[in-house]
Structure formats: C-alpha cells, structure tokens
Design an enzyme around this catalytic site. Structure first.
Site, PDB file in Angstrom:
ATOM      1  N   HIS A 162       0.820  -1.221   0.000  1.00 44.48           N
ATOM      2  CA  HIS A 162       0.000   0.000   0.000  1.00 44.48           C
ATOM      3  C   HIS A 162       0.850   1.265   0.000  1.00 44.48           C
ATOM      4  O   HIS A 162       0.345   2.345  -0.265  1.00 44.48           O
ATOM      5  CB  HIS A 162      -0.926   0.008   1.224  1.00 44.48           C
ATOM      6  CG  HIS A 162      -2.006  -1.027   1.132  1.00 44.48           C
ATOM      7  ND1 HIS A 162      -3.324  -0.725   0.878  1.00 44.48           N
ATOM      8  CD2 HIS A 162      -1.956  -2.382   1.236  1.00 44.48           C
ATOM      9  CE1 HIS A 162      -4.033  -1.826   0.831  1.00 44.48           C
ATOM     10  NE2 HIS A 162      -3.229  -2.853   1.047  1.00 44.48           N
ATOM     11  N   ASP A 370       3.271   9.702  -0.430  1.00 44.42           N
ATOM     12  CA  ASP A 370       2.153   8.878   0.027  1.00 44.42           C
ATOM     13  C   ASP A 370       1.857   7.827  -1.035  1.00 44.42           C
ATOM     14  O   ASP A 370       1.813   8.160  -2.221  1.00 44.42           O
ATOM     15  CB  ASP A 370       0.912   9.778   0.225  1.00 44.42           C
ATOM     16  CG  ASP A 370      -0.026   9.248   1.300  1.00 44.42           C
ATOM     17  OD1 ASP A 370      -0.208   8.027   1.369  1.00 44.42           O
ATOM     18  OD2 ASP A 370      -0.564  10.073   2.066  1.00 44.42           O
TER      19      ASP A 370
HETATM   20  P1  ADP Z   1      -2.876   6.259   5.552  1.00 44.54           P
HETATM   21  O1  ADP Z   1      -3.079   4.937   4.910  1.00 44.54           O
HETATM   22  O2  ADP Z   1      -1.461   6.710   5.551  1.00 44.54           O
HETATM   23  O3  ADP Z   1      -3.481   6.354   6.907  1.00 44.54           O
HETATM   24  P2  ADP Z   1      -4.925   7.360   3.720  1.00 44.54           P
HETATM   25  O4  ADP Z   1      -5.266   8.764   3.387  1.00 44.54           O
HETATM   26  O5  ADP Z   1      -4.732   6.476   2.545  1.00 44.54           O
HETATM   27  O6  ADP Z   1      -3.638   7.393   4.671  1.00 44.54           O
HETATM   28  O7  ADP Z   1      -6.072   6.725   4.584  1.00 44.54           O
HETATM   29  C1  ADP Z   1      -6.493   7.270   5.781  1.00 44.54           C
HETATM   30  C2  ADP Z   1      -7.848   6.682   6.131  1.00 44.54           C
HETATM   31  O8  ADP Z   1      -8.081   6.914   7.515  1.00 44.54           O
HETATM   32  C3  ADP Z   1      -8.993   7.305   5.362  1.00 44.54           C
HETATM   33  O9  ADP Z   1      -9.941   6.324   5.014  1.00 44.54           O
HETATM   34  C4  ADP Z   1      -9.573   8.291   6.361  1.00 44.54           C
HETATM   35  O10 ADP Z   1     -10.951   8.521   6.214  1.00 44.54           O
HETATM   36  C5  ADP Z   1      -9.290   7.611   7.676  1.00 44.54           C
HETATM   37  N1  ADP Z   1      -9.123   8.629   8.725  1.00 44.54           N
HETATM   38  C6  ADP Z   1      -8.191   9.605   8.779  1.00 44.54           C
HETATM   39  N2  ADP Z   1      -8.379  10.390   9.849  1.00 44.54           N
HETATM   40  C7  ADP Z   1      -9.454   9.909  10.483  1.00 44.54           C
HETATM   41  C8  ADP Z   1     -10.163  10.299  11.655  1.00 44.54           C
HETATM   42  N3  ADP Z   1      -9.800  11.356  12.403  1.00 44.54           N
HETATM   43  N4  ADP Z   1     -11.225   9.549  11.999  1.00 44.54           N
HETATM   44  C9  ADP Z   1     -11.607   8.490  11.257  1.00 44.54           C
HETATM   45  N5  ADP Z   1     -10.983   8.072  10.157  1.00 44.54           N
HETATM   46  C10 ADP Z   1      -9.920   8.780   9.760  1.00 44.54           C
HETATM   47  O1  F6P Z   2      -0.801   1.988   4.244  1.00 43.52           O
HETATM   48  C1  F6P Z   2      -0.202   2.543   5.318  1.00 43.52           C
HETATM   49  C2  F6P Z   2      -0.599   2.011   6.697  1.00 43.52           C
HETATM   50  O2  F6P Z   2       0.425   1.423   7.390  1.00 43.52           O
HETATM   51  C3  F6P Z   2      -1.712   1.028   6.608  1.00 43.52           C
HETATM   52  O3  F6P Z   2      -1.249  -0.294   6.600  1.00 43.52           O
HETATM   53  C4  F6P Z   2      -2.538   1.391   7.789  1.00 43.52           C
HETATM   54  O4  F6P Z   2      -3.880   1.301   7.439  1.00 43.52           O
HETATM   55  C5  F6P Z   2      -2.256   2.840   8.062  1.00 43.52           C
HETATM   56  O5  F6P Z   2      -1.031   3.114   7.473  1.00 43.52           O
HETATM   57  C6  F6P Z   2      -2.364   3.166   9.529  1.00 43.52           C
HETATM   58  O6  F6P Z   2      -1.221   2.789  10.243  1.00 43.52           O
HETATM   59  P1  F6P Z   2      -1.172   1.932  11.577  1.00 43.52           P
HETATM   60  O7  F6P Z   2      -1.731   0.586  11.264  1.00 43.52           O
HETATM   61  O8  F6P Z   2       0.266   1.899  11.950  1.00 43.52           O
HETATM   62  O9  F6P Z   2      -2.017   2.645  12.580  1.00 43.52           O
END
Ligand code: ADP
Ligand code: F6P
Length: 471
Positions: A162, A370
C-alpha cells in the site's frame, strides 16, 4: 478452526478497541488507508481476515464482523516494540517514504520482523482452505508470501504493497534487502500502487538477486512471479450515499455555522505522520495570514490529525511540533472565539467525515510522499454537488489519477501558497468542471474495480472475483 477460500492477511484487523463514555469496551473501525480499502470489499463475503487486534498479550476472540471472520494474531510487548514500532515503522516506513525521516536499523528489530512474519504465515496457513487464495498486505509482512509458500505450496498467494516502493538507491541501504525481496517473491502476484514502484522492484530483483526481470514478470527458478500497478481506491457508492444523506448535509451546514460561516473552509484530514506534510502546510498558511493574503473570519482552516504510532519517537516529536505551531498561529492570528486553525485529534465516524468533506471548500492533501492517499479520493466521492477544490501533492499516488486537482510540490513553500490562493480564487465553473471529471474517473476506478483487476490477475479461475465484486 473454520477455513476460508479467501484469506486476507494484514498487520491490523479492521477494528480498534475503544472505551465508550459509559466505560464499556467496544470495537470500532480503525483509521488508516488499508482498512478503508478492504473493509467495504469483504463485507458479506465468506473470508477470513488475519491480523493483530492492537493490544499485547493473548489474542482476543473476536466475533465475525459483517460476515468476515476475525482471526487475531497475538503480539507480545517485545513484538510490538521491535516489529511494529521498530522494523516496520522506524526502518521500512521512513525508508519507503523517500527517507523524509532518517530510517533506523537495529539487528534486534530484524529478528522480531522474522519472528512475527512467521507467526502471521502460520496463522494464514491455518485459516486457508486447500487451494485457497491468500492476499497478504503491506510492508509489515513482506516475508509472509515466502514463508507461507514453504508451509502451503497449494495456495495462490498475492502480495500488495500500500505504500511506495523506493528506488534502488534507497532500498540498497537495507541490511537485509535480499531476504525482503525473496519474501515478496514468494507470491504469485506482487501488486504496487504505481508503475514506477513495479519498475523499482524489477530492477532490484535483478541487481540484488540476479533474477531475469521485466516490469511485468520476474523468473524465480521454475516459477514466474507477476508484478504490476493496481492503484487502490475507495467505496465511492458508500461515500456518495453517506454524503447525500439529509442529516449529513445538515451537519455540514451546521459545521460551517459553527466555524462562523466563513467564505472559505480549508480542511485537512491526516493521520499524524511526518509523511503527510502537515508542518509545511501550516507554514504556508501562517505566511499567508502574516502577509494578509488570507484573513481570519473570511477563511478558516480545520486540521484533523488523528494520533498514530504514538510510542515511536519521531511521531511524538512531530505531534509536539504541530501542536506548538498550531498554538503559535492561533495566538498570533486568532481572535476571541475565532481561531485561525481548528485542530482536532479525534477519530470520527464515517458520517462525520463525510459532513466535514461537504463543509470544506478546499481539501488540502499535501503529503511529502504517500502510496495513494485515500482521503483525497474520499473528498472527491463526498462532493455529490460537484463543488469544492482538491489541493493535492504531486507526491501522493492519487496525483497520477487526478490531473484536474490543484497539484502542488509541498516542498516548494511559495508554490504551495500560490496554488492555495489559486484554488481559493477559482471560479465555481472551473471548480465544477475539475470536480466532475475527477468524480467520473473515481466512479470507474473504485474499490471494486481495484479488487477485480488485482484478483482477476491473481486467481485465474475467476470465481473469487465474481463473488467479491457482485456484492
Ligand atoms: P494512511 O493509509 O497513511 O493512513 P490514507 O489517506 O490512505 O492514509 O487513509 C487514511 C484513512 O483513515 C482514510 O480512510 C480516512 O478517512 C481515515 N481517517 C483519517 N483520519 C481519520 C479520523 N480522524 N477519523 C476516522 N478516520 C480517519
Ligand atoms: O498503508 C499505510 C498504513 O500502514 C496502513 O497499513 C494502515 O492502514 C495505516 O497506514 C495506519 O497505520 P497503523 O496501522 O500503523 O495505525
């Protein structure tokens, strides 16, 4: 032990335990891209999700969630420290994100990485029916495909990363680079977010393991491992339905009212992570306030930054710096009852997120690097009114799919400020045209299309794909 024909293996189960106001312990969907991508897909499918429930000690017994069996893998305190916080999030995570923070190497962490990967491989082997499809996710589990193949050669094994896969110049730093590549090559299909990542992987297979490789195939002895780009997506239908709900629309109006009905609401939603460019964004905003290009009352910024990986030092330092800067900006530019930045660290439910997206004129998604960034896609999906502007980093995977966004280089402070101003001043007709075409793209390239293309490539019988993508 019940077995399934599809087993998803990910470091995390799709839930976090939390304590409700009445003191009861409850499970809620955990924030993060991987869960957001896979959760809607597996609902009502007879699959098993193998993962960690987030605590330490014995694995909790979890009931099925939306028909998906939860198979929890126990992690001891040492495993969490050395595997999750250590090798996964202090070695691989920074290295794979352009080394925007210094990757740390410890031999003890590598031992934990091997031990925990072995445990996940054994759990997956237990949960899989004969000849099942096992889909291994992300950088925490790169050794699992190889380890699982050694135990269960009957399985079809997929691996999907991812996060970005770095260029050889960076990957070559890793002391155990050959083992990591061999682990991934235990899969039948290795998927990445972007074609560049598949290219990097092919180059490394040749450079480190001397294997014949193209950007589509790598020959590993008698086997051929296929590789390719499969940009992950979101459940557009779910987000559209949520965002279109009258209560969500009312909530969005209420949010704007509570913010003082400004002309412009700028929103950012991130995990608190140094890859997300939060500090650079705050600096740009602060400079625009200082020069009077934006004014508190006309413009309000909402920064949601849910804490993440809180025991890792780099994350603690980041949080302190962000909070200090938000305090400084509010102290300097805010007024009584009118802060310049509304800063929220809470996890929200999906409806509240949809309301925030609807309330925001500009969504600022400006990571330094990202893999994809699903928040950008969620914003586009939520804009059922074709309104709003997406300010998007060139270094987010999503940028390859959204050329109509206001694209920025987040390292270029002047460029960031200019592009933000450009988005603030854009005409409604321009914004509508951009949003419409991003929405058209997303409608076709949603989470089901992602699963269909990956699983069609992995499971050549076609049965699984039909099952998963017709729900
Ligand atoms: P990462 O995988 O690095 O966390 P992404 O943008 O791909 O970044 O995904 C983040 C996910 O987490 C999204 O589906 C978003 O809606 C969710 N998310 C981020 N912040 C919050 C929050 N404060 N409460 C609930 N869900 C959240
Ligand atoms: O894709 C990045 C990632 O490590 C995902 O595997 C995971 O959903 C997200 O970041 C949140 O991170 P963590 O599992 O360390 O809270």
């Amino acid at each position: 032990m019940r077995q399934s024909s599809l087993v998803v293996v990910a470091n995390r189960l799709p839930v976090d335990d939390s304590v409700a106001p009445d003191g009861a312990c409850e499970w809620r969907r955990s924030p993060g891209g991987l869960v957001s991508a896979l959760h809607p897909l597996l609902q009502h499918t007879p699959a098993t999700w193998v993962g960690w429930a987030g605590g330490t000690g014995p694995a909790p017994m979890l009931a099925d969630i939306d028909g998906v069996r939860m198979h929890s893998v126990p992690l001891a305190r040492d495993d969490v420290r050395d595997h999750y916080e250590g090798f996964a999030n202090s070695t691989l995570w920074p290295l794979y994100h352009d080394a925007v923070e210094q990757p740390v190497y410890h031999r003890r962490w590598w031992e934990a990485y091997q031990r925990v990967n072995q445990r996940f491989a054994e759990a997956a082997a237990e949960a899989a029916e004969p000849e099942a499809v096992v889909w291994v996710q992300d950088y925490h589990l790169q050794l699992v495909p190889g380890l699982l193949r050694a135990i269960r050669p009957d399985l079809r094994i997929g691996f999907f990363l991812h996060v970005p896969f770095p260029p050889p110049e960076l990957f070559m730093q890793l002391p155990r680079r050959a083992e990591l590549l061999r682990g991934m090559l235990g899969a039948d299909l290795v998927g990445f977010q972007r074609a560049q990542a598949a290219h990097n992987f092919a180059q490394l297979a040749t450079k480190v393991l001397q294997l014949p490789a193209t950007d589509r195939r790598i020959a590993v002895g008698e086997r051929v491992v296929r590789i390719g780009a499969f940009p992950v997506s979101i459940d557009m239908t779910e987000m559209e339905a949520l965002s279109g709900r009258p209560d969500v629309a009312q909530r969005a109006t209420r949010i704007r009212r509570d913010l003082g009905d400004p002309q412009h609401v700028i929103l950012s939603v991130d995990r608190m992570d140094y890859t997300k460019g939060i500090e650079q964004r705050l600096k740009a905003y602060s400079e625009l306030l200082a020069t009077g290009h934006v004014k508190v009352r006309d413009t309000v910024m909402v920064q949601v930054a849910v804490p993440s990986r809180e025991r890792v030092e780099q994350y603690q330092i980041l949080r302190e710096r962000v909070e200090r800067e938000v305090g400084r900006i509010n102290g300097e530019f805010g007024r009584v009852g009118e802060p310049a930045i509304h800063y929220l660290t809470q996890p929200f439910d999906r409806a509240e997120l949809a309301a925030l997206y609807r309330a925001a004129d500009i969504m600022a998604v400006t990571p330094l690097r990202d893999g994809m960034n699903l928040v950008a896609k969620e914003y586009v999906a939520a804009r059922v009114d074709d309104g709003g502007a997406l300010l998007l980093s060139e270094f987010a995977g999503a940028a390859a799919e959204f050329p109509q966004a206001f694209l920025v280089n987040p390292h270029d402070l002047e460029g960031l400020k200019l592009t933000l101003m450009h988005a603030l001043q854009a005409t409604p007709a321009d914004l509508n045209a951009r949003m419409r075409s991003m929405r058209e793209h997303l409608r076709v390239h949603d989470i089901r299309a992602w699963a269909r293309s990956y699983l069609t490539s992995l499971d050549q019988t076609g049965n699984l794909v039909t099952q998963l993508t017709t729900t």
